[in-house]
Design an enzyme around this catalytic site. Structure first.
Site, PDB file in Angstrom:
ATOM      1  CE  LYS A  72      -3.674  -1.947   2.975  1.00 55.81           C
ATOM      2  NZ  LYS A  72      -4.864  -1.750   2.128  1.00 55.81           N
ATOM      3  CG  ASP A  82      -7.283  -4.647   7.565  1.00 53.12           C
ATOM      4  OD1 ASP A  82      -8.475  -4.398   7.316  1.00 53.12           O
ATOM      5  OD2 ASP A  82      -6.541  -5.263   6.772  1.00 53.12           O
ATOM      6  CD  GLU A  88      -5.115  -8.331   3.847  1.00 52.20           C
ATOM      7  OE1 GLU A  88      -5.784  -7.825   4.765  1.00 52.20           O
ATOM      8  OE2 GLU A  88      -4.887  -7.771   2.762  1.00 52.20           O
ATOM      9  NE  ARG A  94     -10.836 -10.180  -1.049  1.00 53.53           N
ATOM     10  CZ  ARG A  94     -11.207  -9.279  -1.966  1.00 53.53           C
ATOM     11  NH1 ARG A  94     -11.552  -9.680  -3.183  1.00 53.53           N
ATOM     12  NH2 ARG A  94     -11.255  -8.005  -1.664  1.00 53.53           N
TER      13      ARG A  94
END
Length: 464
Positions: free
Chosen positions: A242, A253, A314, A316
Site C-alpha cells: 500500500k 484492519d 488478504e 478474504r
C-alpha cells in the site's frame, strides 16, 4: 478505564440535578410556562429547543441549578440525544424530569469513553451519573456500552500492541470471564489445516505468528451460532504494498475481529441460550522473503485452489479458512465481520456497514434490527453475474476481481464460496472507524453493525 456500571444507576430518590427535555415542537409551550427571568435567560442563551442545544438555568435555592436540553423528538428518545450533555456537564448525578432515559442512556455512557492508554487523561472531571427509574434496563445498556468500548479499545490500540497474540489474549480474557473454552492453532501448525491463514501471516515476526483463535461457549443442545472475525492486525498490503497514506489506519484492519469478540461478549453477558462458536483469523500481512506473492496459488481448507491476484486482498483469504471451519459444525447461523473493502466505503461512506446475506429472511431481519437499534446497515447484493470477475485460468478462483468494479460484491462472492451450502450466513463489511466525532461517538475506533447483530440474536433466541 471507564466503569459503565457506575454511570447508570437506579433512581432511589437520591440527590441529582434535574434535566428537562424539550423539542422544537413543544418549545413555545414550555417557554410560555416559565417565569419572565427564565424566558430572558433562555433568549440570552439563544436556546430554542433544537436537538443538541442546552442551557443551564438557576434553581429555586442557593447553589441549585438545572439543565434544559433540546432533542429531536421528546416522545422518542434515541440513543445519542443525551450524549452531548454527558460530554459537557460537570461531574455529578442527573435525572430526567418526569421520564426515564430509555435508549438515550446508551449515549450517556458511551460519551464518557476515553482512550488514554498512551497519554495523561485530558478530562479531569469525575463521572456524570444518570439516574433511571427503569432499573431492569440497566444491565442491558451497560453491556452494550462495554461491548462498544471493547471494539474501540481494540481498534484504537496501535499494531505493535495489538498483534495476533494480543487478540488471543483478549479472547482468553473473555473466555475466563464467562467460563468458555479456548483453542488456538498458530504458526506452522496452520499450514495443513488452514493454509490461507498461514500464507497471509507467515512473513510476520515470529512473535506475531498467525493463528486461528476459537472460543466455545454454551450448552451442546442449544442452537449453534458461529461468529467469525477478520483479525488482520496490520496490513502493509504485502508485496502489493500500500502507499503510506493507505497504510496509516491499517491498525484498524482487525476491526472485524474486534466486532466478533464484542458480539460474543454481549451474547455471553446476556446468557443467550445458544452454542456459541467464535472464530478469529489473526495475522499480520507483512513483507518478507517468505511472503506470499502475486501469482501464487494457495490451497484452502475447503479444497478450493486460490490464485493470488493481489496480496492486498488478504482478509478474504483468512476468512475463507475460518468460514470453512465454522460450517463444519453445521451451525444454524454464521455472522462474519470484516474491514474488508474500500469499495464498501466508497459506496456507503464510513457510517453505514455493507451487509451481504445468502438468505433474504436473515437480511431482512438484520436490516430491521439495525433500524430498531439505531445501528443501521445497508444490504448490497450477492450478484451472481459478477462471479466471472473472480475467474482464474490456473486455479478454481482468483482472490481479486479484475477491473476494480464492484469490489465489495466480488469480495463477498469470494467469501460465499467458503460457506457451507444451506447455512444462513451474513457478512458485515464494516469500517470500524469514525473519521470525525459525533456526540457519544468520538473519532477513532467504532462499533458499526454490532448492536444490529446482537438485536437479531436476542430477537431470535431470547434469554434464559
Amino acid at each position: 478505564m471507564t466503569v459503565y456500571a457506575d454511570l447508570l444507576k437506579a433512581d432511589a430518590g437520591q440527590p441529582a440535578r434535574p434535566v428537562h427535555i424539550v423539542d422544537s415542537a413543544g418549545f413555545d409551550a414550555w417557554l410560555s410556562g416559565q417565569p419572565e427571568a427564565v424566558r430572558t435567560m433562555v433568549a440570552a442563551a439563544r436556546f430554542s429547543g433544537k436537538a443538541g442545544e442546552q442551557v443551564i438555568l438557576p434553581g429555586a435555592g442557593a447553589g441549585e441549578w438545572l439543565v434544559v436540553a433540546g432533542v429531536r423528538d421528546r416522545g422518542a428518545l434515541g440513543p445519542w440525544c443525551l450524549a452531548r450533555l454527558a460530554e459537557t456537564l460537570v461531574e455529578g448525578s442527573y435525572r430526567l424530569v418526569d421520564r426515564s432515559p430509555g435508549e438515550a442512556a446508551l449515549g450517556w455512557l458511551t460519551a464518557q469513553y476515553r482512550f488514554d492508554r498512551y497519554r495523561k487523561a485530558d478530562d479531569k472531571r469525575g463521572p456524570r451519573v444518570l439516574l433511571t427509574a427503569d432499573a431492569a434496563r440497566i444491565d442491558r445498556v451497560v453491556q452494550a456500552a462495554e461491548a462498544i468500548a471493547l471494539v474501540r479499545d481494540l481498534v484504537n490500540t496501535p499494531a505493535a500492541d495489538m498483534g495476533p497474540p494480543h487478540l488471543e489474549d483478549a479472547a482468553r480474557t473473555l473466555a475466563g470471564r464467562f467460563g468458555a473454552r479456548i483453542d488456538v492453532t498458530k504458526g506452522d501448525d496452520l499450514a495443513s489445516g488452514f493454509p490461507m491463514i498461514h500464507a497471509v501471516g507467515k512473513a510476520a515476526d515470529r512473535a506475531f505468528a498467525p493463528r486461528l483463535i476459537e472460543l466455545h461457549w454454551g450448552l451442546e443442545d442449544h442452537p449453534r451460532v458461529a461468529l467469525v472475525g477478520k483479525g488482520i492486525c496490520f496490513d502493509s498490503g504485502g508485496l502489493d504494498i500500500k502507499p503510506s497514506s493507505a497504510m496509516r489506519l491499517m491498525k484498524k484492519d482487525m476491526g472485524g475481529a474486534a466486532h466478533a469478540l464484542a458480539l460474543a461478549q454481549m451474547v455471553m453477558a446476556a446468557n443467550l441460550p445458544v452454542r456459541l462458536h467464535l472464530l478469529i483469523a489473526a495475522a499480520e500481512n507483512a513483507i518478507g522473503g517468505n511472503a506470499f506473492r502475486p501469482g501464487d496459488i494457495l490451497a484452502s481448507r475447503k479444497g478450493i485452489s486460490v490464485e493470488i491476484g493481489n496480496t492486498d486482498a488478504e482478509g478474504r483469504l483468512v476468512l475463507g479458512d475460518a468460514l470453512t471451519l465454522a460450517g463444519e459444525a453445521a451451525p444454524q447461523l454464521i455472522l462474519d465481520f470484516a474491514t474488508l473493502t474500500g469499495a464498501a466505503r466508497v459506496a456507503l461512506g464510513p457510517d453505514l456497514p455493507a451487509l451481504f446475506a445468502n438468505d433474504d429472511a436473515l437480511a431482512d431481519e438484520l436490516v430491521a434490527a439495525g433500524a430498531a437499534a439505531d445501528d443501521p446497515t445497508w444490504r448490497l447484493p450477492l450478484w451472481d453475474g459478477y462471479a466471472d470477475m473472480l475467474k482464474s485460468d490456473v486455479a478454481d478462483i482468483n482472490n481479486a476481481g479484475e477491473g476494480g468494479f464492484a469490489g465489495a460484491i466480488t469480495a463477498a462472492l469470494f467469501l460465499r464460496r467458503f460457506v457451507r451450502d444451506g447455512t444462513p450466513w451474513a457478512h458485515f463489511d464494516t469500517f470500524a472507524w469514525r473519521p470525525s466525532a459525533k456526540p457519544g461517538r468520538p473519532k477513532g475506533g467504532e462499533a458499526l453493525g454490532l448492536r444490529a447483530a446482537f438485536t437479531l440474536l436476542r430477537n431470535r433466541y431470547g434469554a434464559n
